[in-house]
Design an enzyme around this catalytic site. Structure first.
Site, PDB file in Angstrom:
ATOM      1  N   GLU A 182      54.244 -20.157   4.884  1.00 13.59           N
ATOM      2  CA  GLU A 182      55.648 -20.215   4.507  1.00 13.59           C
ATOM      3  C   GLU A 182      56.554 -20.158   5.724  1.00 13.59           C
ATOM      4  O   GLU A 182      56.195 -19.610   6.759  1.00 13.59           O
ATOM      5  CB  GLU A 182      55.983 -19.029   3.597  1.00 13.59           C
ATOM      6  CG  GLU A 182      55.305 -19.136   2.249  1.00 13.59           C
ATOM      7  CD  GLU A 182      55.523 -17.905   1.381  1.00 13.59           C
ATOM      8  OE1 GLU A 182      55.716 -18.078   0.178  1.00 13.59           O
ATOM      9  OE2 GLU A 182      55.499 -16.792   1.910  1.00 13.59           O
ATOM     10  N   CYS A 202      47.736 -11.606   9.275  1.00 15.83           N
ATOM     11  CA  CYS A 202      48.079 -10.932  10.531  1.00 15.83           C
ATOM     12  C   CYS A 202      47.119  -9.776  10.747  1.00 15.83           C
ATOM     13  O   CYS A 202      46.864  -8.988   9.840  1.00 15.83           O
ATOM     14  CB  CYS A 202      49.515 -10.426  10.479  1.00 15.83           C
ATOM     15  SG  CYS A 202      50.018  -9.611  12.002  1.00 15.83           S
ATOM     16  N   CYS A 226      50.505  -3.953   9.582  1.00 16.26           N
ATOM     17  CA  CYS A 226      51.521  -2.908   9.420  1.00 16.26           C
ATOM     18  C   CYS A 226      51.557  -2.487   7.944  1.00 16.26           C
ATOM     19  O   CYS A 226      51.419  -3.325   7.051  1.00 16.26           O
ATOM     20  CB  CYS A 226      52.887  -3.411   9.852  1.00 16.26           C
ATOM     21  SG  CYS A 226      52.917  -3.858  11.602  1.00 16.26           S
ATOM     22  N   CYS A 247      62.763 -19.767  10.558  1.00 18.99           N
ATOM     23  CA  CYS A 247      61.870 -18.650  10.852  1.00 18.99           C
ATOM     24  C   CYS A 247      60.450 -19.175  10.663  1.00 18.99           C
ATOM     25  O   CYS A 247      60.062 -19.533   9.551  1.00 18.99           O
ATOM     26  CB  CYS A 247      62.202 -17.527   9.869  1.00 18.99           C
ATOM     27  SG  CYS A 247      61.052 -16.167   9.913  1.00 18.99           S
ATOM     28  N   CYS A 300      54.129  -4.282   5.503  1.00 21.92           N
ATOM     29  CA  CYS A 300      54.374  -5.721   5.638  1.00 21.92           C
ATOM     30  C   CYS A 300      53.456  -6.544   4.747  1.00 21.92           C
ATOM     31  O   CYS A 300      52.230  -6.397   4.806  1.00 21.92           O
ATOM     32  CB  CYS A 300      54.191  -6.131   7.094  1.00 21.92           C
ATOM     33  SG  CYS A 300      54.304  -7.915   7.331  1.00 21.92           S
ATOM     34  N   CYS A 329      62.712 -13.225   6.580  1.00 25.07           N
ATOM     35  CA  CYS A 329      61.620 -13.343   7.539  1.00 25.07           C
ATOM     36  C   CYS A 329      60.789 -12.081   7.529  1.00 25.07           C
ATOM     37  O   CYS A 329      61.255 -11.016   7.225  1.00 25.07           O
ATOM     38  CB  CYS A 329      62.177 -13.480   8.935  1.00 25.07           C
ATOM     39  SG  CYS A 329      62.884 -15.033   9.256  1.00 25.07           S
TER      40      CYS A 329
END
Ligand code: SAH
Ligand code: SF4
Length: 351
Positions: free
Chosen positions: A91, A118, A122, A111, A125, A340
């Site tokens: 995205e 990832c 985190c 963005c 997130c 974002c």
């Protein structure tokens, strides 16, 4: 996968010459992709069809296919979903800021995502939940910008590396994408119109600033002034604790006189205390860093709450009392998770 998008002038020239075509075709190709953002070979009107066919055999033009576009109900941002050639989804977001009468100018910011998933994971997130799939290529990164420009018929003025993924964990592709975005043969965006946001891989930040000569804007996701809290939010803080991170940033600030921004995802009862205000001020003041406060957008995996608008305002005004420059990110587009850094790798069943 190598594609024409993401290729440098040298790489394009090699392909052109290998097909027995004259060298000047390389300059034409560069213009078609990075300045005109074409997405099909037959749009290249000044290149004869037989040459286009040869080139198409040699290298694919694009790597992404558009899947859908969602418009934010509250305006301000739109989210775009793309499918990669290997069947994954990613995205990107377009944030439109129309200038006001007092400050004319029209800023269209894309963005971009840099990875599928990832590895930093985190706690708060969406992108860091689930497994990491792979890095995006430089082509996949810059193609997000071209496709959004074509789909919306808007001239993109700014690019922020704040979508899914940790840009400095995909170092080479991020650097290459930035080179293409800045170059006069590329998108020709000013370096100051590019912002890279990082969760704080300290050695990579130093290397990145060196490689880009400090020209692009740097945003560092701080989220806490205390190691224990920060480690619980950004697990990598155990490896690169605050002291190390901040001293690296001091060196960057001292040597390059460049402005640094701290991003601060504000979470009720987690990192919104007065002690944090004091701690953030101590870290940020010597750096003359700007603080960008982002109210937490709750995800199921991290059962905490967003601060109330009043609490967020208060946190910001307390920081301002220390003489810091503070911005509070509005949550426009929250209804579609469009902000974002809140992009999720949850479209695997979308095929
Ligand atoms: N990996 C990079 C860039 C992508 S994240 C980084 O971490 O900086 C971009 C920003 O969005 C980060 O500051 C991140 O902390 C923030 N963010 C991520 N999830 C969020 C959420 N649920 N609510 C508010 N901000 C969030
Ligand atoms: Fe990765 Fe950034 Fe999300 Fe952390 S906030 S998991 S570094 S994308």
């Amino acid at each position: 996968m190598k594609t024409l998008y993401g290729s440098t002038p040298e790489e394009i020239e090699t392909i052109v010459l290998a097909q027995g075509l004259p060298k000047y075709r390389a300059a034409q190709l560069l213009e078609w992709v990075y300045q005109k953002n074409i997405l099909a070979w037959d749009e290249m009107r000044n290149i004869p069809q037989d040459a286009r066919e040869k080139l198409a055999q040699a290298i694919p033009l694009t790597a992404l296919a558009p899947v859908e576009e969602k418009k934010a109900v509250t305006g301000g941002s739109e989210k775009f979903l793309f499918r990669t050639a290997d069947g994954h989804f990613l995205e990107s977001v377009l944030i439109s800021q129309e200038g006001e009468a007092a400050a004319p100018g029209n800023r269209q910011t894309v963005c971009v995502s840099t990875q599928l998933g990832c590895k930093v994971h985190c706690a708060f997130c969406a992108s860091g939940q689930g497994k990491f799939l792979r890095n995006l290529t430089a082509g996949e990164i810059v193609e997000q910008v071209s496709r959004i420009s074509r789909m919306t018929k808007k001239k993109i003025t700014n690019v922020v590396f704040m979508g899914m993924g940790e840009p400095l964990d995909n170092f080479e592709a991020t650097l290459k994408a930035i080179r293409i975005l800045i170059a006069s043969w590329g998108f020709a965006l000013g370096a100051r119109r590019i912002t890279v946001s990082t969760s704080g891989i300290t050695p990579k930040i130093l290397e990145f600033v060196k490689s880009t000569e400090g020209r692009v804007r740097l945003s560092v996701s701080l989220h806490s002034s205390m190691d224990a809290v920060r480690s619980s939010l950004v697990p990598m803080n155990r490896r690169y604790p605050l002291k190390e991170l901040v001293s690296a940033l001091r060196r960057i600030h001292r040597d390059l006189k460049r402005e640094i921004t701290f991003e601060y995802t504000l979470i009720a009862g987690v990192n919104d205390s007065e002690e944090e205000v004091e701690g953030v001020a101590i870290l940020a003041k010597p750096l003359r860093a700007k603080i960008n406060v982002i109210p937490y957008n709750p995800i199921a995996e991290f059962p905490h709450q967003a601060p109330t608008p009043e609490a967020a305002e208060k946190f910001c005004s307390q920081l301002e009392k220390h003489g810091l420059r503070v911005t509070l990110r509005k949550t426009a587009g929250r209804d579609i998770d469009a902000a974002c850094g809140q992009l999720r790798l949850d479209r695997m069943s979308h095929r």
